[in-house]
Design an enzyme around this catalytic site. Sequence first.
Site, PDB file in Angstrom:
ATOM      1  N   LYS A 105       0.797  -1.235   0.000  1.00  0.00           N
ATOM      2  CA  LYS A 105       0.000   0.000   0.000  1.00  0.00           C
ATOM      3  C   LYS A 105       0.831   1.288   0.000  1.00  0.00           C
ATOM      4  O   LYS A 105       0.381   2.317  -0.512  1.00  0.00           O
ATOM      5  CB  LYS A 105      -0.966   0.012   1.185  1.00  0.00           C
ATOM      6  N   ASP A 109     -10.015   2.965   1.851  1.00  0.00           N
ATOM      7  CA  ASP A 109     -10.153   2.362   3.184  1.00  0.00           C
ATOM      8  C   ASP A 109     -10.856   3.309   4.153  1.00  0.00           C
ATOM      9  O   ASP A 109     -11.845   2.954   4.790  1.00  0.00           O
ATOM     10  CB  ASP A 109      -8.779   1.982   3.757  1.00  0.00           C
ATOM     11  N   ARG A 155      -1.045   2.811  22.699  1.00  0.00           N
ATOM     12  CA  ARG A 155      -0.106   2.310  23.716  1.00  0.00           C
ATOM     13  C   ARG A 155       1.086   3.261  23.813  1.00  0.00           C
ATOM     14  O   ARG A 155       1.540   3.591  24.885  1.00  0.00           O
ATOM     15  CB  ARG A 155       0.344   0.894  23.328  1.00  0.00           C
TER      16      ARG A 155
END
Length: 277
Positions: A66, A102, A152
Site C-alpha cells: 500500500k 479504506d 499504547r
Amino acid sequence: MKRLYGVIGNPIGHSLSPVMHNDAFEHLKMDAHYHAFLVKEEVLGEAVRGLKALGISGFNVTTPHKVAIMDYLDEIDPLAKQIGAVNTVVHKDGKLIGYNTDGIGFVRALQSISSEPLQEKRILLLGAGGASRAIYFSLADAGVKEIDVANRTVDKAKELIAACTATVHSVALSLEKATKEQGNYDIIIQTTTIGMHPRVEHTPLQISSLKKGTIVSDIIYNPFETKILCEAKEQGAIIQNGIDMFVYQGALAFEMWTGCVPNIERMKQLVIRKLGG
C-alpha cells in the site's frame, strides 16, 4: 472486450475481493473479471508496469504494497497522499491514478449505522497505525471536528494528530486514560489487530462505562464479534464489525472503476456467507 480488474498482494489467496467483485459484475451483467495476483515485494514495479501494459482497468492494493505502490503511479489523489497509502488504482487515459478507499469506506460504513450526522459526534480512535491514519484523515475530511486518539505509545498518537492539516480538535491519550474517559465519547473505533483470531481474549480497552447510544466499531471481522464488541454489546452499545468497512471500501473502488453503484447488501451477505456466518 472483457475488462480486467484485480488485487495485488502477498499473501493473496485468502482475499475475498475476487468473489465479491465478480458477483457484482455478474449481477450487473457486466463483461468483466476480477483476479487475485500474487506479487512479491521485489517485483512490484515490474508487476505494476505489466498490469498497465496489459490494459487492466483498475486494481486494488493490499499488504504489503500500500505504501510502496505510490512510487509506481502516475498520479495520486490528495487524500491518499496525505494518508500515505494507496489501496485502489484506476487506469484512466493511459495513467495509473492512486486512491485510498479504506478510510472513506469506513466513514460510509459508520454513517450507515448512525442515526445522526457524524460531524456532530465526539470520536475516540484506538490505535495510531496505518488503518487508524486512513480513518482519522477521512473522518477529518468528512467534517468531523472532535477526534481523540488513544495508543499504547502516546507519542505515535501525537504524530498522527500533528500530520493532519484539517481543523480538528484532537487529544492524544494513553489507553489507560481512554479507559477512564470512555463515557465521554459518542463513537469508539478500534483500529488495531488486538482481539483478532487467534488472540481473541485480548482487548485494547476494557469497556465498562459507555453512555447510552454509543457506537463501537471494530475493523476486525475474524472473529465477527471481538472481545471489545462483546463487552460493548453487554453495555447496550450499537456495535459494528469490520465486514462493513471491507464491503464499503470495495464498493467505492467498484464505483470508481465502472461508474456503477453495486448492491451493498448483496456484497455484505456474500462476504458473511464466505466467512462462515
